[in-house]
Write a protein that holds these residues in place. Sequence first.
Motif, PDB file in Angstrom:
ATOM      1  N   TYR A  26      -8.336  -4.327  -8.661  1.00  0.00           N
ATOM      2  CA  TYR A  26      -7.682  -4.592  -9.936  1.00  0.00           C
ATOM      3  C   TYR A  26      -6.572  -3.601 -10.216  1.00  0.00           C
ATOM      4  O   TYR A  26      -5.783  -3.784 -11.109  1.00  0.00           O
ATOM      5  N   SER A  27      -6.521  -2.522  -9.462  1.00  0.00           N
ATOM      6  CA  SER A  27      -5.509  -1.466  -9.564  1.00  0.00           C
ATOM      7  C   SER A  27      -5.143  -1.134 -11.012  1.00  0.00           C
ATOM      8  O   SER A  27      -4.028  -1.259 -11.452  1.00  0.00           O
ATOM      9  N   SER A  28      -6.150  -0.706 -11.734  1.00  0.00           N
ATOM     10  CA  SER A  28      -5.956  -0.275 -13.113  1.00  0.00           C
ATOM     11  C   SER A  28      -5.165   1.023 -13.123  1.00  0.00           C
ATOM     12  O   SER A  28      -5.256   1.839 -12.211  1.00  0.00           O
ATOM     13  N   GLU A  29      -4.419   1.205 -14.164  1.00  0.00           N
ATOM     14  CA  GLU A  29      -3.628   2.420 -14.275  1.00  0.00           C
ATOM     15  C   GLU A  29      -4.377   3.533 -14.992  1.00  0.00           C
ATOM     16  O   GLU A  29      -3.896   4.647 -15.089  1.00  0.00           O
ATOM     17  N   ASN A  30      -5.560   3.223 -15.492  1.00  0.00           N
ATOM     18  CA  ASN A  30      -6.354   4.214 -16.210  1.00  0.00           C
ATOM     19  C   ASN A  30      -7.630   4.482 -15.421  1.00  0.00           C
ATOM     20  O   ASN A  30      -8.618   3.777 -15.547  1.00  0.00           O
ATOM     21  N   ILE A  31      -7.599   5.526 -14.596  1.00  0.00           N
ATOM     22  CA  ILE A  31      -8.750   5.833 -13.746  1.00  0.00           C
ATOM     23  C   ILE A  31      -9.962   6.250 -14.583  1.00  0.00           C
ATOM     24  O   ILE A  31     -11.097   5.984 -14.203  1.00  0.00           O
ATOM     25  N   GLY A  32      -9.723   6.862 -15.724  1.00  0.00           N
ATOM     26  CA  GLY A  32     -10.824   7.239 -16.610  1.00  0.00           C
ATOM     27  C   GLY A  32     -11.583   6.021 -17.108  1.00  0.00           C
ATOM     28  O   GLY A  32     -12.815   6.032 -17.200  1.00  0.00           O
ATOM     29  N   LEU A  33     -10.855   4.966 -17.415  1.00  0.00           N
ATOM     30  CA  LEU A  33     -11.479   3.721 -17.867  1.00  0.00           C
ATOM     31  C   LEU A  33     -12.274   3.081 -16.733  1.00  0.00           C
ATOM     32  O   LEU A  33     -13.366   2.559 -16.961  1.00  0.00           O
TER      33      LEU A  33
END
Length: 97
Positions: free
Chosen positions: A10-17
């Motif tokens: 999904y290559s999210s930009e928020n690794i914390g999430l």
Amino acid sequence: MSFLINYFFYSSENIGLDIYYAIAFGFAWGIAYYLDTPNFTLPQKLGLSFLAMAILVAFGAVLFNLELAIPSVLKFSTVFVAYYLIASFRAGKTLRD
């Protein structure tokens, strides 16, 4: 495993999430495993699972915002139901044995 799927596919930009969602996934499996005993009645299992979801959302709302914390409930409930679905196919109706 959940973190890696979210991170690579999904290559999210928020690794914390992504880490938060992975924790929600693991937390759900852990709670389901903990409650998978005849010592808890069905209303107790339901109440404790709702309490766990509320804690998860509160924690997510503090770290991120409520809009981002709500999907963790979907992950939690999906894993929780999947655990008991898998257990229902076993003769003892539990995954602990």
